[in-house]
Design an enzyme around this catalytic site. Structure first.
Site, PDB file in Angstrom:
ATOM      1  N   ASP A 148      16.173 -21.252  27.603  1.00 24.98           N
ATOM      2  CA  ASP A 148      14.944 -20.736  28.184  1.00 24.98           C
ATOM      3  C   ASP A 148      14.969 -20.869  29.711  1.00 24.98           C
ATOM      4  OD1 ASP A 148      11.932 -20.067  27.928  1.00 24.98           O
ATOM      5  OD2 ASP A 148      11.936 -21.946  29.046  1.00 24.98           O
TER       6      ASP A 148
ATOM      7  N   GLU B 256      17.583 -17.572  22.704  1.00 27.92           N
ATOM      8  CA  GLU B 256      17.551 -18.548  23.798  1.00 27.92           C
ATOM      9  C   GLU B 256      18.567 -19.668  23.553  1.00 27.92           C
ATOM     10  OE1 GLU B 256      13.225 -18.285  25.874  1.00 27.92           O
ATOM     11  OE2 GLU B 256      13.320 -19.593  24.126  1.00 27.92           O
TER      12      GLU B 256
END
Lengths: 232, 232
Positions: free
Chosen positions: B51, B123
Site C-alpha cells: 500500500d 497490494e
C-alpha cells in the site's frame, strides 16, 4: 541565504544538485501569497510527495523490525512515528524554521515556530531530496534522521505484552482496569473479536483480533497509543 | 501451483528470486486460520507495505504529470486511482483470485471474487515484489500495470476547468447550480475561502482555496469526485 543552505546540506549530509528544489521545499505558502507567486510554487506539492516517501520508509522499517506484527500494529507504530509532533521536533533540530521563506504576516503570527508548518516543511524537504536523488538515498537520510527517535523506549515497547504493561501501570496508579468483549463476528473458522478496555469504568482502548486474547492485547495497545505510555 | 506462479510472473514481467515471498503474497488469512499457521504468515503484512509503495509511485506519477496541481488535487487523484475498485479490476486481470490460497470456508463464501480480498492481494503482491527487488523495479511494474487506467479520460479531466465542466453537465441535464461562499478565514494577506456548490439547492461539493475562484474550482472538483464525472 547561501550560508543557510550550506548548513542544512551539512546537517543532512546531502548536497542538492538542483538548489531550486531545495528553495521550493523551504518556501511557505504565505511567502508565495505575499509575493503574488503561483500557488504551486510553495512547498505544498513537495510535502505531498515527501509524506508518501516517509510512509514507505518508516513502514518498511517497522515491517522488517517486527516480523510478527500484523498490519494494525505496523500502521499504528508508523502513525506515531511520523506524526506532527515528531516531525516538528526533528524539524527544529534541523533549524528549518530559520530557513523557511515566510510572508511577513505569517512571521508576525509566529509561523517560524508553528508546529504544523515545521512538520510540513520537513516532509517537503524529504520530497525534494527524493526528487533530486533517488529512493535509496532519501531512505538512508530518513533512517539516520529518525534513528534516535525510533530506537527510544516507546518503540521497543510495541513488541511486548501490552496487557501486562497496562495492568502494571494501572496498578501503580491505583486504577481499576477491565476488558469487556463487545462483539463477535464471522463464521467459526474465521471469527473476529472486539474488546473494550475500561479504566475506572471509562473506555480507554478498543481492540480487535482473531482470538479474545489478541483483541485484548490490541485494546491495551490502543489505550497506550491514545493515552501515552504512562497514561500521560 | 508451479504453473500458476509462472503465469503470474509472466504477466508481471517479473521473476521472483524468493518464491516464498510470492507464496506469502498469495496466502489469504482464511488459509492461515484453517491451517493453524501463525497470523503473520498471511499476506496482510505485505499488503501494508505494498500500500505504501503504491501510494508513493502513483503519487509521484500525478506530481510529475500535473506540475501545477496542489496537494488536495494530487491526493484526490491518487485516492481515486488506488481505490479498491481499481485494484480489484487489475487484480482480476492478473487472475489473482485463482492463485490465492484460501480456507475452504472462505471459498464457499465467495472469497475468490470478493472485491476487497482481490484488491488487498494486489497490494500484497506489490509489497512482495518491492522486497524481492528494489524500488525502481516495482515502480516500473506498477506504472505498466496502471498505465491504461491512468491514461483514461477520467484523469485527463482533472487538470481542466472544473467549474466550466460542471456548469456544462448541469445545463445538459437542466439542473441549476450555484456557488455559495460560506466562510472566510485568516488575515488579509493569507485568507482562505470556503465555498459550497449547490445543485438544485442541495450541497454537492465543498471547496477551499486562497481566492474565491479557486475555492469554487475546488468545490466543483469535489462534486465530481463525489458524484462521478457525469453525476453518475
Amino acid at each position: 541565504m547561501e550560508i543557510n543552505i550550506n548548513s542544512i546540506e551539512e546537517k543532512l549530509g546531502y548536497i542538492f544538485k538542483n538548489k531550486e528544489i531545495l528553495i521550493e521545499a523551504l518556501t511557505h505558502s504565505s511567502f508565495v501569497n505575499e509575493n503574488k507567486m503561483k500557488a504551486y510554487e510553495s512547498n505544498e506539492r513537495l510535502e505531498f510527495l515527501g509524506d508518501a516517501v516517509l510512509n514507505l520508509v518508516i513502514g518498511e522499517y517497522f515491517y522488517k523490525k517486527y516480523p510478527k506484527d500484523l498490519e494494525g500494529s505496523l500502521s499504528k507504530m508508523r502513525a506515531e512515528s511520523v506524526n506532527e509532533k515528531v516531525l516538528y521536533v526533528l524539524s527544529k533540530k534541523l533549524k528549518l524554521g530559520e530557513l523557511l521563506r515566510f510572508g511577513k504576516g505569517e512571521i508576525k503570527n509566529g509561523g517560524r515556530n508553528r508546529e504544523s508548518t515545521l512538520a510540513d516543511a520537513l516532509e517537503s524537504l524529504i520530497g525534494a531530496i527524493y526528487l533530486d536523488s533517488n529512493f535509496d538515498t532519501i531512505k538512508n537520510i530518513i533512517l539516520k534522521l529518525f534513528d534516535k527517535f525510533l530506537k527510544e523506549d516507546n518503540f521497543k515497547s510495541f513488541n511486548i505484552d501490552f496487557k501486562t504493561k497496562f495492568q502494571e501501570q494501572a496498578q501503580k496508579k491505583g486504577l481499576k482496569s477491565e476488558y469487556k468483549l463487545v462483539k463477535e463476528e464471522g463464521p467459526d473458522n474465521d471469527k473476529v473479536f472486539y474488546t473494550e478496555l475500561l479504566l475506572e469504568g471509562e473506555v480507554v482502548g478498543f481492540g480487535k483480533g482473531r482470538t479474545k486474547k489478541s483483541s485484548q492485547q490490541d485494546a491495551a495497545r490502543d489505550a497506550f497509543s491514545r493515552k501515552g505510555k504512562d497514561f500521560g
